[in-house]
Design a protein around this motif. Structure first.
Motif, mmCIF file in Angstrom:
data_model
loop_
_atom_site.group_PDB
_atom_site.id
_atom_site.type_symbol
_atom_site.label_atom_id
_atom_site.label_comp_id
_atom_site.label_asym_id
_atom_site.label_seq_id
_atom_site.Cartn_x
_atom_site.Cartn_y
_atom_site.Cartn_z
ATOM 1 N N ARG A 243 9.012 0.544 -5.995
ATOM 2 C CA ARG A 243 7.858 0.379 -6.872
ATOM 3 C C ARG A 243 7.973 1.445 -7.952
ATOM 4 O O ARG A 243 8.851 2.308 -7.896
ATOM 5 C CB ARG A 243 6.530 0.556 -6.111
ATOM 6 N N GLY A 250 0.982 10.001 -4.202
ATOM 7 C CA GLY A 250 -0.195 9.157 -3.977
ATOM 8 C C GLY A 250 -1.356 9.434 -4.910
ATOM 9 O O GLY A 250 -2.498 9.462 -4.474
ATOM 10 N N GLY A 253 -1.172 6.101 -9.163
ATOM 11 C CA GLY A 253 -1.627 4.716 -9.051
ATOM 12 C C GLY A 253 -0.636 3.635 -9.433
ATOM 13 O O GLY A 253 -0.920 2.464 -9.243
ATOM 14 N N HIS A 254 0.537 4.009 -9.950
ATOM 15 C CA HIS A 254 1.461 2.964 -10.413
ATOM 16 C C HIS A 254 2.103 2.175 -9.285
ATOM 17 O O HIS A 254 2.483 1.030 -9.469
ATOM 18 C CB HIS A 254 2.538 3.584 -11.304
ATOM 19 N N CYS A 255 2.231 2.775 -8.116
ATOM 20 C CA CYS A 255 2.930 2.096 -7.026
ATOM 21 C C CYS A 255 1.961 1.396 -6.087
ATOM 22 O O CYS A 255 2.370 0.915 -5.037
ATOM 23 C CB CYS A 255 3.808 3.080 -6.255
ATOM 24 N N ASN A 256 0.677 1.321 -6.465
ATOM 25 C CA ASN A 256 -0.314 0.658 -5.608
ATOM 26 C C ASN A 256 0.087 -0.782 -5.310
ATOM 27 O O ASN A 256 0.512 -1.517 -6.186
ATOM 28 C CB ASN A 256 -1.695 0.654 -6.284
ATOM 29 N N THR A 259 -3.988 -5.566 -0.892
ATOM 30 C CA THR A 259 -5.237 -6.233 -1.222
ATOM 31 C C THR A 259 -6.379 -5.312 -0.810
ATOM 32 O O THR A 259 -6.150 -4.245 -0.247
ATOM 33 C CB THR A 259 -5.383 -7.559 -0.462
ATOM 34 N N ALA A 260 -7.615 -5.783 -1.051
ATOM 35 C CA ALA A 260 -8.783 -4.939 -0.830
ATOM 36 C C ALA A 260 -8.918 -4.445 0.616
ATOM 37 O O ALA A 260 -9.523 -3.407 0.852
ATOM 38 C CB ALA A 260 -10.045 -5.698 -1.245
ATOM 39 N N THR A 261 -8.351 -5.163 1.583
ATOM 40 C CA THR A 261 -8.467 -4.677 2.964
ATOM 41 C C THR A 261 -7.308 -3.763 3.347
ATOM 42 O O THR A 261 -7.309 -3.189 4.438
ATOM 43 C CB THR A 261 -8.492 -5.836 3.985
ATOM 44 N N TRP A 263 -5.061 -1.365 1.001
ATOM 45 C CA TRP A 263 -4.596 -0.840 -0.284
ATOM 46 C C TRP A 263 -3.637 0.293 -0.022
ATOM 47 O O TRP A 263 -3.984 1.252 0.667
ATOM 48 C CB TRP A 263 -5.801 -0.388 -1.113
ATOM 49 N N TYR A 265 -0.364 3.074 -1.197
ATOM 50 C CA TYR A 265 0.481 3.760 -2.161
ATOM 51 C C TYR A 265 1.907 3.662 -1.622
ATOM 52 O O TYR A 265 2.192 4.235 -0.564
ATOM 53 C CB TYR A 265 0.091 5.229 -2.289
ATOM 54 N N LYS A 268 3.556 7.016 -0.772
ATOM 55 C CA LYS A 268 3.025 7.904 0.253
ATOM 56 C C LYS A 268 2.903 7.176 1.597
ATOM 57 O O LYS A 268 3.294 7.699 2.628
ATOM 58 C CB LYS A 268 1.649 8.388 -0.215
ATOM 59 N N PRO A 282 -0.553 -8.530 2.042
ATOM 60 C CA PRO A 282 -0.004 -9.459 1.046
ATOM 61 C C PRO A 282 0.515 -8.688 -0.164
ATOM 62 O O PRO A 282 -0.102 -7.718 -0.592
ATOM 63 C CB PRO A 282 -1.213 -10.324 0.655
ATOM 64 N N CYS B 249 -5.694 6.521 -12.518
ATOM 65 C CA CYS B 249 -4.269 6.344 -12.816
ATOM 66 C C CYS B 249 -3.874 7.218 -14.001
ATOM 67 O O CYS B 249 -4.611 7.321 -14.968
ATOM 68 C CB CYS B 249 -3.965 4.887 -13.157
ATOM 69 N N HIS B 299 -8.857 -5.810 -6.552
ATOM 70 C CA HIS B 299 -8.581 -5.403 -5.172
ATOM 71 C C HIS B 299 -8.618 -3.894 -5.013
ATOM 72 O O HIS B 299 -9.112 -3.390 -4.012
ATOM 73 C CB HIS B 299 -7.261 -6.020 -4.694
#
Lengths: 285, 340
Positions: A243, A250, A253-256, A259-261, A263, A265, A268, A282, B249, B299
């Protein structure tokens, strides 16, 4: 090596010791920390990466490809792919650059002990897997049988091909199977086809085997299917992901991913994820 | 908790005295319609009732652009820059923004703390203020409408001034030398006012309930048509992330000086809504389409922040209020939750 109070963005000087051409676009670099204490004490685990800095140009995350047991130096196999790596390719022995790390979770080697080891690499994926492979050779008594599958599209892109070929003699004595295969190169004198096509040649026992893979997502999907079919324990199947890891710690934020459940990095929580992570989150592959 | 009381008139006096302790920023009108945290000159220009500031308070601790270090390319040497940090007092912070800062703390003050953020944050004093929601607010369903942590003092509107909750040692130290301005006796009338205020406030939110299950709805409906429809409207301007109190970010750039030898490494806010956010060497993009980037934000914001035990979105309403394409975050989430 950052601890609570040190500056996580601080670079450490490393000197280029050697540069080897690996392919038209890949070079292998040997580095040593300038600070003798750091050179002596710096440790990392297979699957971890460092942030390589060319001051004035930028920073890139690169997997370490040398054995974690060989201290005092480390190796990076770097593809000339962008703005920073094209400048890294101009480095010569004696040049100084900056490095910080190691970062990422790495492969959980202690979970691999007393098991057979199946390593499957595609393309540049051979770089991080070489780190495990050499680590296993340096600790041969900790592992059962070992198979390494190194694949690439073309013979000239097969990374560490000569090194692995040269190991074949000792490999036989050490119960190590080395399989090198290409997918799009009819003139290649060795094996042809994807890693999945050579699963009958492995010397590992699916019931007691840890699998580590590095390559594109399509390779992971094909291999998951093949491994499950052959009865490999899903708990011990690991992959490492690529990524855009800008900070490595961590934050940026670029390698996030996810999904919402769930999430994550990648830098990290990863870059190494297991089979159950892949089917639960997913977007990982 | 310790409570004290202050009249409106004395609040201005208190603000005047706070100015001596550092740079005092408080909500003020920056145009007819908009508010922002502005350094306080005349304390009477401070607004106690406002809907939201354009910019969330994170910029005081995490500036939009900051030098990480200076360097010399020839010597391959890095020169640390002293982190310029002065005492910043933020007066009038809403509960959503207080939680927003705690969410950034969770990421930036973890086991590998960000040294610049840490320094700025240690120099910050946070004074909260009660508020009433407008139609964009939904902090209630995010469970952050009442805060118990993350502030030094919290001002609650009462009939003739404010009842003040004192949360930290810093808070006590702000009160002690100014006891001439505060009353220490709290009446039943005061607490009744606050209780009634909260009832009124609760009834004013345009939606009710609890969105803790929203992240599951989002996962069960990943191919919901909302993503395609709404992301087609999106201009990719990044306003939603710039105004978000929890977005954090950043990207990093080396800026060489004209001497060809020296330069500095600078980090600056990035936005996941920009095409370059997921772009890597060789031209591969991990989030190539606007829909991918839209999905990423929805998300990320609705994920669960373990340290604060809330979602990363605090329901401040800024991303909708300031969206030039009029994309309604709250409405879109309601739609995915099957309630639109």
């Amino acid at each position: 090596m950052s601890n609570g109070e040190s500056n996580i963005y601080e670079l450490h000087q490393v000197r280029v010791l050697r540069v080897y051409d690996m392919s038209n676009i890949d070079k292998l670099f040997l580095f040593r920390f300038e600070d003798p204490i750091r050179a002596r004490d710096w440790r990392f685990g297979p699957g971890q990466f460092v942030q390589v800095s060319l001051l004035g140009i930028g920073e890139v995350p690169i997997s370490i490809c040398s054995s974690a047991r060989r201290v005092g130096f480390f190796e990076l196999c770097i593809r000339n792919a962008g703005r920073v790596t094209s400048q890294i390719h101009k480095l010569k022995p004696g040049d100084l650059i900056g490095v910080r790390g190691p970062y990422g979770n790495g492969f959980p080697m202690d979970q691999f002990y007393n098991k057979d080891l199946l390593l499957v690499a595609a393309g540049l994926g051979m770089a991080p897997l070489r780190s495990i492979f050499l680590y296993a050779l340096d600790n041969r008594w900790l592992f059962g049988n070992i198979t390494i599958v190194n694949s690439a599209k073309y013979g000239k892109e097969l990374l560490f091909q000569k090194e692995l070929e040269a190991m074949k003699d000792i490999a036989t004595a050490e119960n190590i199977e080395i399989i090198q295969t290409v997918t799009r190169d009819p003139d290649f004198p060795g094996l042809h086809g994807r890693a999945t096509a050579h699963m009958d040649k492995v010397n590992v026992d699916p019931n007691n085997c840890a699998v580590a893979m590095c390559g594109p997502p399509a390779m992971y999907r094909g291999m998951f299917e093949e491994l499950v079919k052959r009865g490999f324990d899903r708990r011990y199947i690991f992959v490492t992901l690529e990524r855009r890891m800008k900070c490595g710690v961590g934050k940026c934020g670029h390698c996030n991913i996810g999904t919402a459940t769930s999430w994550k990095y990648a830098c990290k929580d990863g870059p190494v994820f297991d089979y159950y992570d892949i089917i639960s989150v997913p977007g990982l592959i | 908790m310790r409570y004290v009381k202050i009249s409106r008139e004395n609040t201005y006096m208190f603000l005047e005295r706070l100015k001596d302790l550092g740079t005092l920023h408080a909500p003020q009108n920056i145009s007819e319609k908009y508010y922002d945290f502005v350094e306080v000159d005349d304390v009477h220009s401070v607004i106690f009732e406002y809907n939201r500031t354009v910019r969330p308070p994170r910029r005081f601790f995490y500036p939009e652009k900051e030098t990480m270090f200076k360097f010399n390319m020839e010597e391959v040497e890095e020169y640390p820059v002293e982190i310029q940090s002065e005492r910043v007092i933020l007066f009038g912070v809403h509960s959503c923004d207080i939680v927003g800062l705690r969410i950034i703390d969770a990421t930036f003050l973890d086991e590998q703390p960000d040294p610049m953020y840490k320094k700025h944050r240690e120099n910050g004093i946070i004074i909260g203020i009660s508020c009433l929601p407008d139609e964009y607010c939904f902090c209630n369903v995010r469970r952050v409408e009442i805060v118990d942590a993350g502030f030094d003092l919290f001002f609650h509107e009462i009939s003739d001034g404010f009842l003040v909750r004192v949360r930290s040692i810093t808070g006590h130290k702000l009160i002690e030398p100014n006891l001439d301005l505060f009353e220490e006796e709290i009446s039943k009338e005061d607490t009744d006012y606050i209780a009634e205020f909260e009832v009124k406030r609760r009834s004013m939110f345009s939606i009710q309930g609890n969105w803790d299950d929203l992240r599951y709805h989002l996962e069960w409906n990943m191919d919901h048509p909302m993503y395609v429809r709404e992301s087609e409207k999106c201009l990719g301007c990044g306003n939603c992330t710039t105004t978000c109190p929890t977005c954090r970010c950043y990207d990093v750039k080396d800026i060489p000086n004209l001497d060809g030898k020296t330069g500095e490494r600078v980090r600056f806010w990035d936005s996941c809504q920009f095409r370059t956010h997921g772009l890597v060497a060789g031209g591969h993009n991990f989030r190539p389409t606007k829909k991918d980037r839209f999905f990423n934000r929805y998300h990320c914001k609705n994920a669960y922040c373990q340290e604060v035990t809330t979602s990363y979105c605090v329901g401040c309403g800024r991303c909708t209020y300031f969206c030039p394409a009029e994309i309604n975050f709250k409405q879109n989430l309601l739609e995915v939750r099957g309630e639109a």
